[in-house]
Design an enzyme around this catalytic site. Structure first.
Site, PDB file in Angstrom:
ATOM      1  N   GLY A  85       0.857  -1.191   0.000  1.00 54.85           N
ATOM      2  CA  GLY A  85       0.000   0.000   0.000  1.00 54.85           C
ATOM      3  C   GLY A  85       0.883   1.227   0.000  1.00 54.85           C
ATOM      4  N   GLU A  96       2.011   0.858   6.010  1.00 57.61           N
ATOM      5  CA  GLU A  96       1.324   1.798   6.896  1.00 57.61           C
ATOM      6  C   GLU A  96      -0.147   1.494   6.687  1.00 57.61           C
ATOM      7  OE1 GLU A  96      -1.053   3.984   7.894  1.00 57.61           O
ATOM      8  OE2 GLU A  96      -0.362   5.738   6.790  1.00 57.61           O
ATOM      9  N   GLU A 128     -11.134   0.064   8.373  1.00 54.00           N
ATOM     10  CA  GLU A 128     -10.686  -0.169   6.985  1.00 54.00           C
ATOM     11  C   GLU A 128     -10.202  -1.608   6.806  1.00 54.00           C
ATOM     12  OE1 GLU A 128      -7.889   2.628   5.160  1.00 54.00           O
ATOM     13  OE2 GLU A 128      -8.590   4.173   6.522  1.00 54.00           O
TER      14      GLU A 128
HETATM   15  N1  GJV Z   1      -3.275  -3.841  -1.934  1.00 53.85           N
HETATM   16  C1  GJV Z   1      -2.601  -2.780  -2.455  1.00 53.85           C
HETATM   17  N2  GJV Z   1      -2.704  -1.537  -1.990  1.00 53.85           N
HETATM   18  C2  GJV Z   1      -3.524  -1.325  -0.924  1.00 53.85           C
HETATM   19  C3  GJV Z   1      -4.256  -2.390  -0.345  1.00 53.85           C
HETATM   20  C4  GJV Z   1      -4.112  -3.681  -0.894  1.00 53.85           C
HETATM   21  N3  GJV Z   1      -4.786  -4.731  -0.400  1.00 53.85           N
HETATM   22  N4  GJV Z   1      -5.000  -1.887   0.671  1.00 53.85           N
HETATM   23  C5  GJV Z   1      -4.737  -0.571   0.730  1.00 53.85           C
HETATM   24  N5  GJV Z   1      -3.849  -0.218  -0.243  1.00 53.85           N
HETATM   25  N6  GJV Z   1      -3.188   3.486   6.809  1.00 53.85           N
HETATM   26  N7  GJV Z   1      -5.457   3.263   6.668  1.00 53.85           N
HETATM   27  C6  GJV Z   1      -3.291   1.110  -0.499  1.00 53.85           C
HETATM   28  C7  GJV Z   1      -4.326   2.213  -0.715  1.00 53.85           C
HETATM   29  O1  GJV Z   1      -4.701   2.333  -2.066  1.00 53.85           O
HETATM   30  C8  GJV Z   1      -3.574   3.433  -0.236  1.00 53.85           C
HETATM   31  O2  GJV Z   1      -2.796   4.029  -1.198  1.00 53.85           O
HETATM   32  C9  GJV Z   1      -2.730   2.885   0.887  1.00 53.85           C
HETATM   33  O3  GJV Z   1      -2.607   1.499   0.676  1.00 53.85           O
HETATM   34  C10 GJV Z   1      -3.427   3.108   2.218  1.00 53.85           C
HETATM   35  C11 GJV Z   1      -2.456   3.503   3.247  1.00 53.85           C
HETATM   36  C12 GJV Z   1      -3.049   4.395   4.302  1.00 53.85           C
HETATM   37  N8  GJV Z   1      -4.257   3.871   4.883  1.00 53.85           N
HETATM   38  C13 GJV Z   1      -4.295   3.531   6.141  1.00 53.85           C
END
Ligand code: GJV
Length: 420
Positions: free
Chosen positions: A131, A197, A206
């Site tokens: 991510g 992160e 989330e």
């Molecule tokens: N695979 C790839 N990218 C992801 C995934 C996944 N399963 N889940 C989230 N992201 N700390 N709450 C990406 C998402 O698109 C974003 O750019 C980032 O990870 C979130 C990070 C911050 N969120 C959080």
């Protein structure tokens, strides 16, 4: 003209099945158990429905119910993605959230510090940044250490820009951007370090952590390192005077008038869900905080996420008004060097504010507490069985007063959907 309410009254009630137990708070919410069949009479909002169980009527949280008829249920499930990925990754395809995260110095500097203080040990290591967003952590790795490769995985369309940023900063020899869901991408090799992160509000919201655990099981080599390595959710009973005044006491005498009949509505509207983005002053904490849930990122399993339980036992350090509980999280990054320092990212009121801020859970009624009172109880984080990025936080508490002039022995329980 027919009003919306009349239109609802005309419709025949629909049968729903409870997906989990629910303990209603106040006199207008229904309690029910998993498997109960409820008749839904009206859907005044997307979250709260007006329903009937055993000839009692009250509000119920819509997220705990599913339609009874099998066919319609199948249709619903096929129509809507329980992960809401289109919306989720759509929002990470725009700059707003990335700007918020990158502007958060405590967060970003913590990851930078982890890379910097482990730079020697990162030499020739294979890393995955799950991510990666705009790629900041991967770029730190390439800039401050010499890993052999960083696989920067990002599902949103931001990945195209991340590739440009990697090139622009001369890191393309080290950082490989892979666009796709971490659950689906293929790597040519296993990794030594999985950094991500993933933390959401109240730590788990989330549920990106699920993607991290699946990637760990598939791609982390035996003996590899997880960053963060552990996480904890912390709770404290607190005062929230100005929030209470703004949303509830306000109705006592606006412009010299008595608007208190609106207070039950205010409670429903403002105190049903937790308040994200709350910043609590250390002075508003009535007791020392307590870690209620601890996650070991090496042993945590996806199935453990369904229901996480914690206990607390607080002792009031001063007298004040107990308005609610405030929650925040801390994560730790273990050092790759034996005896090396652990890096901590703490989002609580005793550290620099972060973009997560804190999460406030308001009680329905404030309670006076006195120095020496004990507040003990349990907290349960229950993942929504349908909407996989959501959860309900249930708090149950017991106040025991030591003061002689009060017979303050109160119990309470309240469930907070986040958001469904
Ligand atoms: N695979 C790839 N990218 C992801 C995934 C996944 N399963 N889940 C989230 N992201 N700390 N709450 C990406 C998402 O698109 C974003 O750019 C980032 O990870 C979130 C990070 C911050 N969120 C959080």
């Amino acid at each position: 003209m027919q009003t919306e309410k009349e239109a609802e009254d005309d419709a025949s009630p629909e049968e729903y099945v409870a997906l989990s137990n629910f303990t209603g708070s106040g006199s207008d919410q229904l309690s029910f158990s998993c498997g109960d069949r409820l008749l839904v009479h009206a859907k005044p909002s997307s979250e709260w429905w007006w329903a009937e169980l055993h000839e009692v009527i009250g509000y119920v949280p819509a997220g705990h119910l599913r339609q009874h008829e099998e066919e319609e249920e199948e249709e619903d499930a096929s129509l809507e993605d329980p992960w809401q990925d289109e919306e989720y990754f759509g929002s990470y395809g725009t700059l707003r959230l990335h700007l918020e995260m990158l502007s958060d110095k405590s967060r970003t500097e913590a990851y930078r510090q982890v890379i910097l203080s482990n730079s020697a040990s990162l030499r020739n290591k294979v890393m995955m940044d799950l991510g990666c967003g705009t790629g900041i952590i991967s770029l730190f790795c390439a800039q401050l250490a010499q890993p052999s490769v960083v696989y920067a995985v990002e599902a949103s369309s931001m990945a195209e820009y991340t590739r440009q940023l990697v090139k622009q900063n001369g890191c393309e020899e080290v950082v490989t951007v892979l666009q796709g869901r971490a659950e689906e991408i293929e790597l040519p090799e296993q990794v030594d370090i999985l950094v991500s992160e993933w933390m959401g509000n109240c730590l788990l919201f989330e549920f990106m952590v699920e993607s991290v655990l699946l990637a760990r099981d598939r791609w982390l080599r035996e003996g590899g390192v997880m960053w963060p390595s552990s996480a904890a959710l912390t709770l404290v009973p607190c005062q929230a005077d100005s929030y209470y005044a703004e949303k509830m006491a306000f109705w006592e005498q606006p412009y010299g008038l008595d608007f208190t009949p609106l207070q039950p509505l205010a409670q429903q509207e403002f105190f049903t869900k937790p308040k994200f983005s709350h910043l609590i002053e250390p002075d508003d904490c009535l007791t020392a905080p307590c870690d209620v849930i601890s996650l070991d990122m090496y042993t945590l399993q996806v199935k453990d996420l369904e229901e996480m339980k914690g206990q607390f036992h607080f002792s009031a350090e001063k007298s004040g008004v107990f308005h609610g509980f405030t929650a925040w999280f801390t994560v730790h990054f273990k050092s790759l060097e034996t005896g090396g320092a652990t890096v901590e990212l703490n989002t609580g009121p005793y550290s620099e504010p972060t973009h997560w801020k804190q999460t406030l859970f308001m009680l329905d009624r404030p309670v006076s507490v006195y120095a020496g009172d004990s507040i003990s109880g349990t907290v349960v984080l229950r993942r929504n069985p349908v909407w996989r990025r959501h959860m309900t936080v249930t708090l149950q508490w017991n106040i025991n007063s030591s003061a002689e002039d009060t017979d303050n022995c109160q119990v309470g329980t309240k469930s907070f959907p986040m958001w469904r």
